[in-house]
Design a protein around this motif. Structure first.
Motif, PDB file in Angstrom:
ATOM      1  N   PHE A 247     -36.128  43.380 -33.694  1.00 57.76           N
ATOM      2  CA  PHE A 247     -35.986  43.419 -35.141  1.00 57.76           C
ATOM      3  C   PHE A 247     -37.214  43.986 -35.844  1.00 57.76           C
TER       4      PHE A 247
ATOM      5  N   GLN B   6     -42.337  45.644 -40.399  1.00 63.39           N
ATOM      6  CA  GLN B   6     -41.033  45.297 -40.960  1.00 63.39           C
ATOM      7  C   GLN B   6     -40.263  44.406 -40.008  1.00 63.39           C
TER       8      GLN B   6
ATOM      9  N   LEU C 299     -36.357  43.381 -39.698  1.00 65.14           N
ATOM     10  CA  LEU C 299     -35.047  43.754 -40.209  1.00 65.14           C
ATOM     11  C   LEU C 299     -33.974  42.913 -39.538  1.00 65.14           C
ATOM     12  N   THR C 300     -33.200  42.191 -40.342  1.00 62.87           N
ATOM     13  CA  THR C 300     -32.055  41.435 -39.837  1.00 62.87           C
ATOM     14  C   THR C 300     -30.858  41.778 -40.726  1.00 62.87           C
TER      15      THR C 300
ATOM     16  N   GLU D 220     -34.610  41.613 -45.232  1.00 64.71           N
ATOM     17  CA  GLU D 220     -35.592  42.600 -44.781  1.00 64.71           C
ATOM     18  C   GLU D 220     -36.958  42.188 -45.315  1.00 64.71           C
TER      19      GLU D 220
ATOM     20  N   THR E 129     -41.017  43.254 -45.365  1.00 63.46           N
ATOM     21  CA  THR E 129     -41.985  44.311 -45.087  1.00 63.46           C
ATOM     22  C   THR E 129     -43.357  43.812 -45.505  1.00 63.46           C
TER      23      THR E 129
ATOM     24  N   LYS F 237     -36.514  41.470 -49.286  1.00 63.92           N
ATOM     25  CA  LYS F 237     -35.301  42.114 -49.805  1.00 63.92           C
ATOM     26  C   LYS F 237     -34.075  41.419 -49.234  1.00 63.92           C
ATOM     27  N   ARG F 238     -33.210  40.984 -50.132  1.00 65.91           N
ATOM     28  CA  ARG F 238     -31.922  40.396 -49.756  1.00 65.91           C
ATOM     29  C   ARG F 238     -30.842  41.076 -50.567  1.00 65.91           C
TER      30      ARG F 238
ATOM     31  N   GLU G 153     -34.950  42.616 -54.574  1.00 67.31           N
ATOM     32  CA  GLU G 153     -36.204  42.556 -53.844  1.00 67.31           C
ATOM     33  C   GLU G 153     -37.319  42.041 -54.734  1.00 67.31           C
TER      34      GLU G 153
END
Length: 198
Positions: A7, A35, A37-38, A42, A44, A77-78, A82
Motif C-alpha cells: 500500500f 503515501q 493508499l487503501t 489516502e 500522504t 483524503k477520504r 481532504e
C-alpha cells in the motif's frame, strides 16, 4: 507489517524491512514524500516542503504572503474530501514547577501562521482554507493525564492547534498523537467536523 509495503508509495525515502517491520528514514534537507493508499483512505506525508506564491512542492497549495516551510505536512483524503495537518518539531521547551513541560510560544504561533498562510488553489485560481490545524512536537516527560490537563492539549478541541510531547522514552505523548490521527482518519464525526470547520 511487511504486507503494508503493498500500500506504500515513496520518493526520496529510505525504506528498510527488518523483522516483519518497516523502518522509514526521511532525508534531511530534501523533499520527501510517503503515501499510504487503501480503498478507503489516502494518506500522504510530506517532509521538508516549500510553499510560496509561485512555487509549491504540494499540488494546489500556495502561500499568498511569504514562503512557508513546515517540517511535516500530512494530507488525509477520504472520498472527495481532504485536509492537511502541519507538524513542527521544536527541540526547545519551557518547564514549570520542575516537572511540567510546555512548548515555547513561538512554536504554537508558527502553527497559527501556517494555517493562515497556506491556501488551496483550484482550477479557477480561487483560494480556500487548506490547513485543518497542526501540532508542535516537543520533548517532555509528562503522563497522559498531565498532558491532557495542559492548555496546549485542551486547545486542540476548539482551535485544532496544540502541542504534543514526543520523546523516544515517553509513550504517553505518542499514544495521544496516535489517538488524534486515528480519529481524523477513521472516525466519521471527527472527520465531518474537521472538514466543515474551515
Amino acid at each position: 507489517k511487511k504486507e503494508s509495503l503493498n500500500f506504500l508509495r515513496w520518493s526520496d525515502i529510505s525504506v528498510i524491512e527488518k523483522d516483519e517491520s518497516i523502518f522509514i528514514s526521511l532525508l534531511q534537507g530534501k523533499l520527501s514524500k510517503l503515501q499510504l493508499l487503501t480503498p478507503d483512505i489516502e494518506l500522504t506525508l510530506y517532509y521538508n516542503v516549500t510553499i510560496s506564491r509561485d512555487h509549491s512542492d504540494v499540488d494546489s497549495l500556495y502561500s499568498l504572503t511569504e514562503e512557508q516551510r513546515p517540517d511535516i505536512l500530512l494530507k488525509i483524503k477520504r472520498q472527495s474530501k481532504e485536509v492537511y495537518i502541519v507538524f513542527d518539531a521544536k527541540y526547545r521547551y519551557n518547564i514549570k514547577n520542575e516537572f511540567e513541560f510546555y512548548p515555547v510560544p513561538d512554536g504554537i504561533n508558527q502553527i497559527h501562521r501556517y494555517r493562515d498562510s497556506i491556501m488551496r488553489r483550484n482550477a479557477e485560481k480561487s483560494y480556500s482554507q487548506a490547513i485543518w490545524g497542526g501540532f508542535v512536537l516537543f520533548p517532555g516527560y509528562n503522563t497522559i493525564d498531565e498532558i491532557r490537563a495542559c492548555y496546549y492539549y485542551s486547545s486542540i478541541k476548539y482551535t485544532q492547534i496544540g502541542a504534543l510531547q514526543i520523546c523516544p522514552n515517553n509513550e504517553d505523548g505518542i499514544s495521544l498523537l496516535k489517538q488524534i490521527l486515528y480519529s481524523l482518519c477513521f472516525d466519521y464525526y471527527a472527520w465531518e467536523s474537521s472538514t466543515q470547520s474551515h
